[in-house]
Design a protein around this motif. Structure first.
Motif, PDB file in Angstrom:
ATOM      1  N   TYR A   1      24.764  68.484  31.140  1.00 14.74           N
ATOM      2  CA  TYR A   1      26.154  68.473  30.685  1.00 14.74           C
ATOM      3  C   TYR A   1      26.747  67.053  30.576  1.00 14.74           C
ATOM      4  CZ  TYR A   1      26.058  73.472  31.824  1.00 14.74           C
ATOM      5  OH  TYR A   1      25.766  74.812  31.889  1.00 14.74           O
ATOM      6  N   GLU A   2      25.913  66.083  30.325  1.00 16.66           N
ATOM      7  CA  GLU A   2      26.441  64.717  30.239  1.00 16.66           C
ATOM      8  C   GLU A   2      27.209  64.511  28.934  1.00 16.66           C
ATOM      9  OE1 GLU A   2      24.994  60.033  30.167  1.00 16.66           O
ATOM     10  OE2 GLU A   2      23.557  61.617  30.706  1.00 16.66           O
ATOM     11  N   VAL A   3      28.288  63.754  29.027  1.00 20.37           N
ATOM     12  CA  VAL A   3      29.069  63.305  27.868  1.00 20.37           C
ATOM     13  C   VAL A   3      28.927  61.798  27.792  1.00 20.37           C
ATOM     14  CG1 VAL A   3      31.368  63.136  26.852  1.00 20.37           C
ATOM     15  CG2 VAL A   3      30.707  65.209  28.092  1.00 20.37           C
ATOM     16  N   ARG A   4      28.391  61.306  26.675  1.00 18.50           N
ATOM     17  CA  ARG A   4      28.093  59.871  26.585  1.00 18.50           C
ATOM     18  C   ARG A   4      28.670  59.299  25.298  1.00 18.50           C
ATOM     19  NH1 ARG A   4      22.184  57.201  27.559  1.00 18.50           N
ATOM     20  NH2 ARG A   4      22.496  58.427  29.461  1.00 18.50           N
ATOM     21  N   TRP A   5      29.172  58.073  25.403  1.00 18.84           N
ATOM     22  CA  TRP A   5      29.686  57.339  24.241  1.00 18.84           C
ATOM     23  C   TRP A   5      28.703  56.230  23.880  1.00 18.84           C
ATOM     24  CZ3 TRP A   5      34.058  58.697  21.601  1.00 18.84           C
ATOM     25  CH2 TRP A   5      34.922  59.616  22.230  1.00 18.84           C
ATOM     26  N   LEU A   6      28.432  56.109  22.570  1.00 21.55           N
ATOM     27  CA  LEU A   6      27.594  55.033  22.052  1.00 21.55           C
ATOM     28  C   LEU A   6      28.404  54.237  21.040  1.00 21.55           C
ATOM     29  CD1 LEU A   6      24.368  57.107  21.211  1.00 21.55           C
ATOM     30  CD2 LEU A   6      24.851  55.895  23.362  1.00 21.55           C
ATOM     31  N   LYS A   7      28.130  52.968  20.938  1.00 22.09           N
ATOM     32  CA  LYS A   7      28.706  52.142  19.873  1.00 22.09           C
ATOM     33  C   LYS A   7      27.708  52.068  18.745  1.00 22.09           C
ATOM     34  CE  LYS A   7      32.183  50.470  20.174  1.00 22.09           C
ATOM     35  NZ  LYS A   7      33.533  51.020  19.926  1.00 22.09           N
ATOM     36  N   ARG A   8      28.199  52.135  17.514  1.00 20.02           N
ATOM     37  CA  ARG A   8      27.295  52.116  16.363  1.00 20.02           C
ATOM     38  C   ARG A   8      26.959  50.676  15.990  1.00 20.02           C
ATOM     39  NH1 ARG A   8      27.906  56.844  12.053  1.00 20.02           N
ATOM     40  NH2 ARG A   8      25.694  56.492  12.095  1.00 20.02           N
TER      41      ARG A   8
END
Length: 437
Positions: A430-437
């Motif tokens: 259930y991880e929520v992760r943000w990535l930069k493009r």
């Protein structure tokens, strides 16, 4: 297990746009010009009360995540604004509006609920029972409520956005077994005209009806809006349609609702896929009314018999919420308010911050981190981009992306190895992760 390469926009049941963009261009344009974006509603307990250190910490947190904030004019932390005809008491509302001005981007007011004397009660007395808040003004007092709304608008001239009433409270017709949308629309039109008379800059929306749904496979319902999540309740659709055809005017259409059905989560596929309802209903509202779509509340976790949440872990809850927000955004939602279930104790599932009543309170909780980041990365009108995903054996990763950021959600209760946007990485359950493009 061999990875299954797929493109997000081709996932069955999870539709996307064309030209590499997700969502409707028309909905994006309406959201960009008329939306406030992602924010929350203050409830009974908020950052205007508690210990001094807790309030200070919470105010700093909110200022660091500036978002639109919503407050009701009576109830949910605000006292009776007009206990007797012509006698006003705005002390609680003043305090909440001051907090919103200090820490948010745009203060919003929900014009609900009504003083007792407008509902058949005795002037000077206030019944704070749940039933009282669920009671609408009687028809002979619709104009009195509209005049109160005008006084509120006059008192807070920097507030420009107003929601008329809440969930059709008191407007159910038991004899006809449907909403009394005629009565609500009469009230709405009087309020709308009064607010526009006070200032043409005031923006007003309704009908704030609950977008209920019936379980999949159940007979009836509004066949034009259905999916694996169920079918939109015909009574809700009728209320929106009647209001839309008979309203004096509107600057946006507003509803609330849950991804689960009126019978809870019975017969639903799973909590993540059920969130498709938010996208489907948003698109129907936009097409039907040609107005920006606002969600005053949205819910993903069914309550038990004691009206407590279903008992999900915080990672599980946050992951489903993130998926719901993805669906709302892809549908073209212009504004959405998270109903902050703030309490006074240490246990507070889904709350935005640790209770300011506690020593060391006011610190951010996981939902605040998600809501604040989502608000910043995906403002109204964002053009979303398709992203390549590699998943194990089913679409267990959900993604929302624009030119700058990628939100990735693992919908499984176990760790996975994901490949998103050409990058491979492990994700916890259930991880929520943000990535930069």
């Amino acid at each position: 297990m061999a990875a299954l390469a797929l493109l997000l926009t081709t996932c069955a049941g999870w539709p996307g746009g064309d030209d590499g963009r997700r969502g409707s261009a028309a909905a994006r344009d309406k959201a960009a010009t008329s939306g406030l974006g992602w924010g929350f509603t203050h409830t009974q307990y908020s950052a205007d009360r508690g210990t001094e250190s807790g309030r200070t910490t919470a105010e700093a947190l909110l200022s660091g995540h500036p978002m639109p904030q919503n407050q009701h004019i009576m109830g949910w932390g605000a006292g009776n604004p007009e206990p007797s005809p012509g006698r006003y008491d705005f002390a609680d509302l003043d305090r909440r509006v001051a907090l919103m001005r200090k820490t948010g981007t745009a203060p919003v007011l929900t014009l609900c609920c009504a003083p007792d004397w407008m509902k058949g009660g005795e002037p000077g007395r206030t019944d704070w029972s749940q039933q009282s808040l669920e009671t609408a003004p009687t028809p002979e007092h619709y104009k009195d409520f509209a005049e109160l709304a005008g006084k509120v608008a006059e008192r807070y001239p920097d507030v420009r956005h107003f929601l008329v009433w809440n969930e059709f409270k008191g407007f159910y017709d038991d004899a006809k077994k449907r909403w009394n949308y005629e009565g609500y629309t009469k009230l709405y039109n009087l309020v709308y005209e009064e607010l526009k008379k006070r200032s043409p800059k005031n923006l007003v929306g309704g009908p704030y009806v609950v977008a209920d749904s019936d379980p999949p496979g159940e007979a009836g319902g509004f066949a034009a809006v259905r999916g694996s999540w169920g079918t939109l309740d015909q009574r809700s659709a009728d209320a929106v349609t009647y209001w839309n055809e008979h309203k004096a005017g509107a600057d946006f259409v507003v509803v609330d609702g849950s991804s689960y059905t009126r019978e809870g989560d019975r017969l639903l596929p799973d909590a993540f896929r059920a969130t498709q309802k938010f996208e489907d209903v948003t698109r129907w509202l936009s097409e039907t009314t040609d107005l920006p779509v606002w969600w005053a509340e949205w819910y993903v976790e069914p309550a038990d018999g004691n009206d407590d949440r279903a008992g999900w872990s915080e990672p599980h809850r946050t992951a489903v919420q993130a998926t719901a927000m993805i669906r709302l955004a892809e549908g073209g939602t212009a504004t959405a308010f998270y109903w902050n279930p703030e309490q006074t104790g240490a246990k507070c599932p889904g709350c935005l911050w640790r209770s300011t009543e506690l020593d060391g309170g006011g610190d951010a909780l996981p939902m605040m981190e998600l809501l604040g980041r989502f608000s910043r990365e995906f403002p109204p009108g964002t053009a979303f981009r398709a992203v390549d995903i590699a998943a194990d054996d089913r679409p267990n990763v959900q993604v929302l992306a624009d030119d700058d950021a990628v939100l990735v959600v693992n919908t499984l209760s176990r760790p996975i190895k994901a490949k998103v946007d050409g990058r491979s990485f492990g994700m916890d359950a259930y991880e929520v992760r943000w990535l930069k493009r």
